[in-house]
Scaffold this motif. Structure first.
Motif, PDB file in Angstrom:
ATOM      1  N   ARG A 241       0.846  -1.207   0.000  1.00  0.00           N
ATOM      2  CA  ARG A 241       0.000   0.000   0.000  1.00  0.00           C
ATOM      3  C   ARG A 241       0.886   1.264   0.000  1.00  0.00           C
ATOM      4  O   ARG A 241       0.625   2.228  -0.698  1.00  0.00           O
ATOM      5  N   VAL A 242       1.953   1.217   0.794  1.00  0.00           N
ATOM      6  CA  VAL A 242       2.864   2.374   0.863  1.00  0.00           C
ATOM      7  C   VAL A 242       3.556   2.569  -0.488  1.00  0.00           C
ATOM      8  O   VAL A 242       3.679   3.691  -0.989  1.00  0.00           O
ATOM      9  N   PHE A 243       3.980   1.474  -1.092  1.00  0.00           N
ATOM     10  CA  PHE A 243       4.645   1.544  -2.398  1.00  0.00           C
ATOM     11  C   PHE A 243       3.720   2.203  -3.418  1.00  0.00           C
ATOM     12  O   PHE A 243       4.142   3.083  -4.185  1.00  0.00           O
ATOM     13  N   GLU A 244       2.472   1.807  -3.404  1.00  0.00           N
ATOM     14  CA  GLU A 244       1.529   2.353  -4.383  1.00  0.00           C
ATOM     15  C   GLU A 244       1.337   3.855  -4.174  1.00  0.00           C
ATOM     16  O   GLU A 244       1.197   4.618  -5.129  1.00  0.00           O
ATOM     17  N   ARG A 245       1.377   4.286  -2.921  1.00  0.00           N
ATOM     18  CA  ARG A 245       1.280   5.726  -2.660  1.00  0.00           C
ATOM     19  C   ARG A 245       2.534   6.440  -3.177  1.00  0.00           C
ATOM     20  O   ARG A 245       2.450   7.548  -3.700  1.00  0.00           O
ATOM     21  N   LEU A 246       3.676   5.806  -3.009  1.00  0.00           N
ATOM     22  CA  LEU A 246       4.908   6.409  -3.518  1.00  0.00           C
ATOM     23  C   LEU A 246       4.871   6.532  -5.037  1.00  0.00           C
ATOM     24  O   LEU A 246       5.273   7.540  -5.612  1.00  0.00           O
ATOM     25  N   VAL A 247       4.370   5.487  -5.689  1.00  0.00           N
ATOM     26  CA  VAL A 247       4.273   5.525  -7.155  1.00  0.00           C
ATOM     27  C   VAL A 247       3.380   6.690  -7.580  1.00  0.00           C
ATOM     28  O   VAL A 247       3.678   7.408  -8.530  1.00  0.00           O
ATOM     29  N   SER A 248       2.291   6.888  -6.813  1.00  0.00           N
ATOM     30  CA  SER A 248       1.317   7.902  -7.217  1.00  0.00           C
ATOM     31  C   SER A 248       1.901   9.312  -7.190  1.00  0.00           C
ATOM     32  O   SER A 248       1.397  10.197  -7.868  1.00  0.00           O
ATOM     33  N   ILE A 249       2.979   9.526  -6.424  1.00  0.00           N
ATOM     34  CA  ILE A 249       3.556  10.876  -6.370  1.00  0.00           C
ATOM     35  C   ILE A 249       4.909  10.947  -7.074  1.00  0.00           C
ATOM     36  O   ILE A 249       5.632  11.930  -6.947  1.00  0.00           O
ATOM     37  N   SER A 250       5.265   9.895  -7.817  1.00  0.00           N
ATOM     38  CA  SER A 250       6.559   9.891  -8.498  1.00  0.00           C
ATOM     39  C   SER A 250       6.385  10.111  -9.998  1.00  0.00           C
ATOM     40  O   SER A 250       5.404   9.658 -10.589  1.00  0.00           O
ATOM     41  N   ASP A 251       7.348  10.797 -10.593  1.00  0.00           N
ATOM     42  CA  ASP A 251       7.310  11.008 -12.040  1.00  0.00           C
ATOM     43  C   ASP A 251       7.728   9.760 -12.790  1.00  0.00           C
ATOM     44  O   ASP A 251       7.263   9.497 -13.890  1.00  0.00           O
ATOM     45  N   ALA A 252       8.646   9.023 -12.208  1.00  0.00           N
ATOM     46  CA  ALA A 252       9.149   7.828 -12.882  1.00  0.00           C
ATOM     47  C   ALA A 252       9.527   6.772 -11.865  1.00  0.00           C
ATOM     48  O   ALA A 252       9.865   7.083 -10.717  1.00  0.00           O
ATOM     49  N   VAL A 253       9.411   5.531 -12.283  1.00  0.00           N
ATOM     50  CA  VAL A 253       9.907   4.398 -11.501  1.00  0.00           C
ATOM     51  C   VAL A 253      10.998   3.742 -12.332  1.00  0.00           C
ATOM     52  O   VAL A 253      10.845   3.578 -13.549  1.00  0.00           O
ATOM     53  N   ILE A 254      12.101   3.396 -11.695  1.00  0.00           N
ATOM     54  CA  ILE A 254      13.182   2.741 -12.431  1.00  0.00           C
ATOM     55  C   ILE A 254      13.617   1.491 -11.683  1.00  0.00           C
ATOM     56  O   ILE A 254      13.700   1.498 -10.452  1.00  0.00           O
ATOM     57  N   GLU A 255      13.810   0.410 -12.416  1.00  0.00           N
ATOM     58  CA  GLU A 255      14.247  -0.839 -11.779  1.00  0.00           C
ATOM     59  C   GLU A 255      15.142  -1.629 -12.738  1.00  0.00           C
ATOM     60  O   GLU A 255      14.984  -1.529 -13.955  1.00  0.00           O
ATOM     61  N   ASN A 256      16.074  -2.391 -12.199  1.00  0.00           N
ATOM     62  CA  ASN A 256      16.865  -3.307 -13.020  1.00  0.00           C
ATOM     63  C   ASN A 256      16.895  -4.710 -12.417  1.00  0.00           C
ATOM     64  O   ASN A 256      17.913  -5.370 -12.369  1.00  0.00           O
TER      65      ASN A 256
END
Lengths: 442, 424
Positions: free
Chosen positions: B97-112
């Motif tokens: 749930r916290v991650f989803e809130r972070l995504v909602s206020i982020s311009d981009a997500v990056i992962e490798n």
């Protein structure tokens, strides 16, 4: 997921509308503007009338077409072998895809005036002359800024625009050495080595692209342009990672370890039956599987379980792996490791790369026809931005918000191929352009 | 007054690890982007090193891992300057749930991550767009998000091999040689940063996000792309030629006075050769017709290398470089770690910066790899310790009440101490 390259000027790209004046030559600058052009920026490459970018004369060369088109120098200057060869060099053709070429003499007044006209409406100018050359041409940042205050100017040079080595001459060899990378490449008992490919110049070109994008975003926010100073040697110092940090943290210097990464076994290149493979024991917890793959129980010895253990017993580990490696082929070894979740690799030749199933499946190579050099498969964009339709989950490179493809890929331009088009847009008439051509401005 | 930050309006949720992804976001962090580095307490970024490393490992300050070695590793700490560090478990419902809130206020997500890792947790570009419709998602698995090798893993060292870089590097009489670093990582990181910035600009103008598929391998092949064209033209594989050039000679590294001291010299014109010959062998050498053209010098480069070596062997690398540069001959010393930090050129340009880390003290790090006249950027602060900015991000940014944060801590969803020894 499919990716659709576009070879059609009507379609745009992620940076559609961004105008770049490209005063670069050789390697570092052209790689920067190649990235901009691939994302759809309009890149006008200014070349010296006559020879053009000196990289045009660097081989190897393709066999030129027997029936070159009218627009090509091969048809215009029959018998001028250097001009024909200049359209067929592998490096030039690769580093200058998707750009336009304007042959323009910056040493004459009219040539400089035309350049300033282009600068007036440009977003970015990239150059990689030796420091001071632009100033001497009367085209320093101060002069350019007077014409266009929002201009982003990126200057790439060997050691940068300031500092005691500013005017030092250098090739890739010297820059790789001064940047600290050479000291850590090669066998400990032999001379330090450079890379085969000019990675310092290319990497500096990449970082120039990143810096230019930062400055472009700022210029669009504030209306204020700026000058960016990128040093190739400094690019090298920026990617030393542990080789520098180890010294910075513990005072212990990092040096050459040959093909044993960080001095340990199973983190480097080994010979195999048909070439060379990368035995890379990562992720760490998967090391025990190596014993199974190579059918050598001794490799599961707890002494070798940790990275530190494989460093201490590197000779022993190598000796246990080698017999199996020499009996197997590189692709089989690579896949055996990968199927067990290990990051094995193999030393790919150019032929291997052109035939690699993964790259073929992803349509990475883009076939391009060139009127003089002929048809070749070009490596596509290094990264695929991928637009999605508004409805969730529906993907594709198709029309969306006026953007049909995130990237564009066209063959490199013939020398001066776009003289008429670029000058026509600036308002010059056909006869004025012909006059300039006769007077060697173009 | 502090200088303006060109990327100050961008927030990136950074799930990337090791080097390629972190180099991408490091370039952006120094330019003012808000980089939120998210790690799992069970499987933190392996560049932090093992939970219980052996003593004497030189990645730690004075080779001493200390009580919290994961916060004291130089490999990690040089790549995360100027970033915020948080911890979060995506395998826990409350963490998700916290991650989803972070995504909602982020311009981009990056992962490798290994391809598909996030998908197994239920997160794809499509599902993440439910929380942020104009999200930009940068996914950078080793071989991209499609094709038969998409699940394979690779490190920078492997990419040097699979891209052909290793094939063309090495001593002339020997096999391929790895570089001293792992070029595949910064190459991919820099490519990704540029394309991500282009995507952020595009979104600013159109309101549209996108998925950016990064194959680390394709990114590395792109750098040596010209050689794949050359091969199609000639049918000849690139040769391993040590430090020599197919066009110029002499062109090599030469031993100097001192232990493991070297200088590089590259003669690229006849004029440069005349000057060098005059210095090392006088008129007789300068007038030797065998060496007057580059073809002649290429043909006799064994002889030339020996002549240069004899001259350099008793001289000092810096002194040689200064002497030859005065005559316009490309030359430079082969710099080692201590040389780099003390070199007058790099000192004057501020190439390396000294930063104080709370658990390490002051140390030297690579700085911003370019100079900008209006928005120079800077290394803002030291790499975060594990979970260092949890309170700042969860309370001050997301506005979570103290009790909720305490509950997440109690259940091990967030925290500052690793909870597992498994490092990937």
């Amino acid at each position: 997921m499919t990716f659709s390259p576009v070879d059609n000027p009507a379609l745009s790209g992620l940076l559609a509308g961004v105008k770049v004046v490209d005063l670069t030559h050789y390697i570092s600058g052209p790689y920067c503007t190649k990235l901009l052009a691939t994302l759809g920026a309009e890149v006008v490459k200014i070349e010296r009338p006559g020879p053009g970018d000196p990289m045009r004369q660097v081989g190897p060369f393709a066999e030129p077409s027997k029936t070159p088109p009218k627009a090509s120098p091969a048809a215009q200057q029959p018998g001028d072998e250097a001009a024909i060869r200049g359209e067929t060099g592998a490096w030039f053709l690769y580093l200058n895809t998707s750009k336009k070429s304007l042959a323009l003499d910056l040493k004459c007044q009219q040539g400089r005036e035309i350049l300033l006209q282009l600068v007036k409406t440009a977003d970015i100018l990239v150059e990689n002359f030796a420091p001071g050359v632009m100033d001497r041409l009367g085209l320093g940042y101060t002069q350019l800024q007077a014409v266009n205050p929002a201009l982003v100017m990126a200057s790439i040079s060997n050691y940068g625009q300031t500092g005691p080595y500013r005017d030092w001459k250098a090739t890739e060899l010297n820059l790789y050495a001064a940047g600290g990378l050479m000291n850590i490449t090669g066998e400990p008992e032999r001379e330090p080595l450079k890379e085969g490919a000019p990675l310092a110049q290319l990497g500096a070109g990449q970082n120039a692209f990143v810096a230019a994008m930062c400055a472009l975003l700022y210029a669009e926010d504030s209306g204020q342009g700026q000058h960016i100073d990128i040093s190739i040697a400094e690019y090298a110092t920026n990617i030393l990672e542990n080789a520098l940090m180890q010294y910075s943290y513990s005072g212990v210097e990092y040096s050459r370890v040959g093909n044993r990464g960080y001095g340990r076994a199973a983190w480097g290149i080994y010979p195999c039956q048909d070439g060379y493979v990368g035995i890379i024991a990562g992720p760490d917890q998967r090391w025990p599987q190596v014993a199974g793959i190579m059918e050598r129980e001794e490799l599961a010895d707890p002494r070798f379980a940790s990275r530190q253990g494989r460093l201490i017993h590197a000779d022993e580990v190598d000796a246990l792996m080698l017999p199996w490696l020499l009996e197997h082929d590189k692709v089989d070894i690579f896949k055996a490791g990968q199927e067990d979740g290990l990051g094995f690799a193999y030393v790919a030749t150019m032929q291997d790369i052109l035939e690699m199933e993964q790259l073929q499946e992803r349509d990475y190579f883009v076939p391009l026809d060139h009127p003089v050099a002929g048809r070749f498969k070009y490596p596509g964009p290094p990264i695929s931005p991928h637009l999605f339709e508004d409805s969730l989950g529906k993907s594709g490179g198709g029309p969306g918000g006026g953007l049909n493809s995130a990237w564009v890929y066209r063959r490199a331009p013939l020398l001066g191929e776009h003289n008429g088009e670029v000058l026509g847009e600036l308002g010059y008439t056909r006869s004025e352009i012909d006059q300039m051509k006769a007077g060697w401005v173009l | 007054m502090a200088s303006p930050q060109p990327l100050k309006n961008f927030r990136i949720l950074d799930l990337s690890r090791i080097w390629a992804g972190p180099y991408c976001t490091k370039l952006m962090a120094d330019m003012g982007a808000e980089i939120i580095k998210m790690e799992s307490l069970r499987v933190y970024d392996s560049h932090r090193g093992p939970v219980s490393p052996a003593r004497g490992v030189v990645a730690y300050p004075d080779a001493e891992p200390g009580d919290e070695p994961w916060n004291r590793n130089g490999w990690f700490n040089c790549l995360h300057l100027s970033k915020y560090g948080i911890t979060l478990e995506l395998t826990e419902e409350s963490g998700r749930r916290v991650f989803e809130r972070l995504v909602s206020i982020s311009d981009a997500v990056i992962e490798n991550f290994r391809q598909g890792s996030l998908e197994r947790l239920g997160y794809t570009y499509e599902t993440l767009r439910q929380f942020r419709p104009d999200l930009i998602y940068v996914s950078m698995p080793a071989f991209g998000n499609s094709g038969p090798w998409q699940q394979y893993v690779a490190y920078g060292i492997g990419q040097e091999q699979l891209s052909g870089m290793a094939h063309m590097t090495g001593y002339a009489d020997d096999g391929p040689m790895k570089s001293g670093i792992n070029h595949g990582d910064p190459i991919t990181g820099s490519h990704a940063a540029g394309v991500l910035l282009a995507a952020l600009r595009y979104r600013r103008r159109t309101g549209r996000g996108m998925f950016i598929d990064v194959s680390q391998q394709e990114s590395a092949v792109s750098l040596i792309g010209a050689e794949t064209l050359a091969y199609q033209m000639t049918g000849q594989e690139p040769e391993r030629r040590g430090n020599r050039s197919p066009h110029h000679a002499p062109h090599n590294s030469y031993p100097c006075a001192g232990e493991d001291r070297w200088v590089t010299i590259a003669v690229t014109t006849d004029e440069q050769w005349q000057h060098l010959a005059g210095i090392i062998g006088g008129d007789a050498l300068a007038q030797d017709a065998r060496f007057s053209t580059s073809d002649g010098r290429l043909q006799h480069q064994d002889v030339l290398d020996e002549l240069v070596r004899q001259w350099t062997a008793s001289r000092e690398a810096y002194a040689i470089s200064h002497q030859l540069q005065q005559m316009g001959i490309p030359a430079s010393p082969v710099l080692r770690g201590p040389d780099l930090l003390e070199d007058p050129h790099y000192r004057e340009r501020g190439t390396f910066v000294e930063v104080t880390h709370p658990q390490v003290g002051p140390r030297w790090y690579p700085g911003v790899p370019w100079k900008m006249s209006v928005t120079p950027g800077q290394v803002h602060w030291a790499a975060p310790t594990l979970g260092q900015h949890n309170y700042q991000i969860y309370h001050e940014l997301l506005g979570m009440p103290g009790e909720e944060i305490a509950r997440l801590e109690e259940t091990g969803v967030i925290g500052t101490k690793p909870t597992g020894s498994r490092i990937i």
